[in-house]
Design a protein around this motif. Structure first.
Motif, mmCIF file in Angstrom:
data_model
loop_
_atom_site.group_PDB
_atom_site.id
_atom_site.type_symbol
_atom_site.label_atom_id
_atom_site.label_comp_id
_atom_site.label_asym_id
_atom_site.label_seq_id
_atom_site.Cartn_x
_atom_site.Cartn_y
_atom_site.Cartn_z
ATOM 1 N N ASN A 182 2.635 10.000 75.481
ATOM 2 C CA ASN A 182 3.110 11.111 74.944
ATOM 3 C C ASN A 182 3.087 12.206 75.282
ATOM 4 O OD1 ASN A 182 4.138 9.391 72.775
ATOM 5 N ND2 ASN A 182 2.350 9.515 71.663
ATOM 6 N N ASN A 183 1.697 12.807 75.658
ATOM 7 C CA ASN A 183 1.436 13.826 76.570
ATOM 8 C C ASN A 183 2.377 14.200 77.634
ATOM 9 O OD1 ASN A 183 -0.492 14.601 74.597
ATOM 10 N ND2 ASN A 183 -2.067 13.820 75.839
ATOM 11 N N LEU A 184 2.472 13.186 78.531
ATOM 12 C CA LEU A 184 3.827 13.334 79.521
ATOM 13 C C LEU A 184 4.929 13.645 79.236
ATOM 14 C CD1 LEU A 184 4.199 13.154 82.527
ATOM 15 C CD2 LEU A 184 4.518 10.610 82.131
ATOM 16 N N ALA A 185 5.387 13.215 77.814
ATOM 17 C CA ALA A 185 6.730 13.099 77.143
ATOM 18 C C ALA A 185 6.618 14.727 76.837
ATOM 19 C CB ALA A 185 7.051 12.465 76.328
ATOM 20 N N TYR A 186 5.642 15.440 76.290
ATOM 21 C CA TYR A 186 5.684 16.708 75.663
ATOM 22 C C TYR A 186 5.639 17.785 76.703
ATOM 23 C CZ TYR A 186 4.034 14.403 71.289
ATOM 24 O OH TYR A 186 3.693 13.532 70.175
ATOM 25 N N THR A 187 5.824 17.348 78.243
ATOM 26 C CA THR A 187 5.787 18.357 79.150
ATOM 27 C C THR A 187 7.200 18.617 79.070
ATOM 28 O OG1 THR A 187 6.178 16.632 80.845
ATOM 29 C CG2 THR A 187 4.008 17.521 80.416
ATOM 30 N N GLU A 188 8.169 18.129 78.310
ATOM 31 C CA GLU A 188 9.688 18.392 78.194
ATOM 32 C C GLU A 188 9.728 19.143 76.919
ATOM 33 O OE1 GLU A 188 12.027 15.432 79.550
ATOM 34 O OE2 GLU A 188 11.697 15.370 81.440
ATOM 35 N N LEU A 189 10.241 20.310 76.934
ATOM 36 C CA LEU A 189 10.575 20.930 75.434
ATOM 37 C C LEU A 189 12.098 20.556 75.209
ATOM 38 C CD1 LEU A 189 9.658 22.523 72.963
ATOM 39 C CD2 LEU A 189 9.957 24.568 74.180
ATOM 40 N N ARG A 190 12.414 19.992 74.273
ATOM 41 C CA ARG A 190 13.781 19.828 73.932
ATOM 42 C C ARG A 190 14.183 20.375 72.438
ATOM 43 N NH1 ARG A 190 16.292 16.533 77.388
ATOM 44 N NH2 ARG A 190 14.839 15.379 78.917
ATOM 45 N N ALA A 191 15.479 20.465 72.197
ATOM 46 C CA ALA A 191 15.818 21.090 70.806
ATOM 47 C C ALA A 191 15.903 19.896 69.782
ATOM 48 C CB ALA A 191 17.375 21.570 70.938
ATOM 49 N N ASP A 192 15.349 20.001 68.693
ATOM 50 C CA ASP A 192 15.500 19.007 67.747
ATOM 51 C C ASP A 192 16.513 19.210 66.529
ATOM 52 O OD1 ASP A 192 14.631 21.356 66.511
ATOM 53 O OD2 ASP A 192 12.790 20.556 65.596
ATOM 54 N N ALA A 193 17.473 20.111 66.840
ATOM 55 C CA ALA A 193 18.678 20.418 65.975
ATOM 56 C C ALA A 193 19.550 21.148 66.618
ATOM 57 C CB ALA A 193 18.188 20.889 64.707
#
Length: 376
Positions: free
Chosen positions: A175-186
């Motif tokens: 999860n922490n590895l995935a959090y290194t990418e900031l993506r729009a949620d809407a």
């Protein structure tokens, strides 16, 4: 001199007598005509309207701005150094679009460590479980000791718990590895960029501000003496300055309980029910609130009001005789071209609407009805 012919003298005498008779006739008729004119006054036509008390509506108009209902500052859920940024101010984003990325090297190492720890825990669990199963098969023999069975059972359970712990740690590292990418949620539009490439970010520090475009509102500042009118408004609509003449429905969602310290007005937010295709953030809008009058009033042309000192009045025209009389009235409100009468005249009475400063009490007029356009 010779003699004047008799015929010429006779013609002159006849003409003089005729002129004298005509002068006497005209002199006699003038007083008679004057007396006849004095006895029959001229009746002039006068424009009138019929009084009709109605419960009308009033519009409160306020200037506002198109704003998003939700505007979020997005940030990474982990700390790190920004290595990429994919958006600028004004960029339109969809759910899942990449906004920025952190250096993932340390987080990949953490994932590898967690995966290795899971492998080791699973191996320990397999060995402990096998030992337990083998010792369990010795039950009934001389080599079987119940206390030893309990110990091996405990070791197997502990090994199983360590496997579950390692799985959780691996999932957290992934999860922490995935959090290194900031993506729009809407879906929305980027309204501000707060970080640049190479900047080391703390956990939760803002990177970009995104305004969601799925829910738009009209933000207006309400003066304190209009708060009650806004709360009691039964219908609201707005027009965009870029598209005048086209009204769109709105609904009050939020009215601030405290005034803005700078403008000293109370911020109010009206939800846009069906936003037009061309609406955009920051556009200027005119918000109209429709509210019912507490009392019935009669709307009349402003030209019908006669100012009798400090008291407004109207000329009431009798429908049978045509005689006019001045009557004071109470005005509920004034507009640019009309006045709303609250009291002083009755339903169905006729009042003069033109030339009111030339009328006199008791004067007779010929009423000419005027069609008054209903005012909102």
């Amino acid at each position: 001199m010779g003699k004047v012919p008799f015929k010429i003298v006779a013609l002159v005498l006849v003409a003089g007598a005729t002129a004298a008779a005509a002068f006497a006739t005209v002199t006699h008729l003038k007083p008679e005509a004057a007396r006849a004119g004095a006895s029959e006054p001229v009746v002039r036509p006068a424009r009138v309207v019929e009084i009709a008390y109605l419960r009308q509506t009033r519009d409160l108009v306020l200037a506002g701005t198109v704003v998003p209902r939700i505007e979020s500052t997005l940030g990474f859920r982990v700390a790190g150094k920004i290595v990429a940024r994919s958006v600028d101010v004004g960029t339109t984003v969809k759910p899942g679009d990449l906004i920025a990325e952190l250096d993932p090297a340390d987080y990949r190492l953490a994932v590898d460590n967690a995966r290795a720890a899971l492998t080791s825990a699973e191996a320990d669990h397999v060995r402990a479980k096998a030992d337990y199963d083998r010792y369990l098969n010795l039950r009934g023999s001389a080599a079987f000791v119940p206390q030893t069975l309990d110990q091996r059972q405990s070791l197997a359970a502990t090994a199983q718990a360590r496997v579950e712990q390692a799985k959780s740690q691996l999932a957290s590292a992934e999860n922490n590895l995935a959090y290194t990418e900031l993506r729009a949620d809407a879906a929305g539009v980027v309204t501000a960029v707060l970080a640049e490439i190479g900047q080391v970010m703390a956990q939760g520090q803002g990177v970009a501000r995104v305004a969601r475009t799925d829910e738009l509102e009209i933000l207006v500042g309400v003066p304190e003496h209009r708060l009650k009118a806004v709360r009691e408004a039964r219908q609201a609509s707005f027009e965009l300055w870029s598209d005048p003449g086209h009204a769109h429905a709105a609904r009050l969602r939020e009215l601030s309980p405290s005034a803005d310290p700078v403008t000293r007005t109370y911020p109010a937010r009206f939800s846009v029910m069906q936003p037009p295709e061309f609406i955009g953030l920051g556009m200027t809008a005119t918000l109209a609130l429709e509210r019912p009058d507490a009392k019935t009033v009669a709307e009349v042309p402003l030209s019908a009001i006669f100012q009798n000192g400090t008291q407004p009045a109207v000329w009431v025209v009798d429908g049978d005789s045509g005689r006019v009389s001045l009557r004071p009235v109470t005005i509920a409100r004034w507009r640019n071209d009309t006045a709303a009468i609250e009291a002083g005249v009755k339903n169905g009475e006729l009042i003069a609407t033109a030339g009111v400063h030339k009328l006199e009490p008791g004067q007779t007029v010929k009423p000419v009805r005027q069609q008054l356009q209903a005012a909102r």
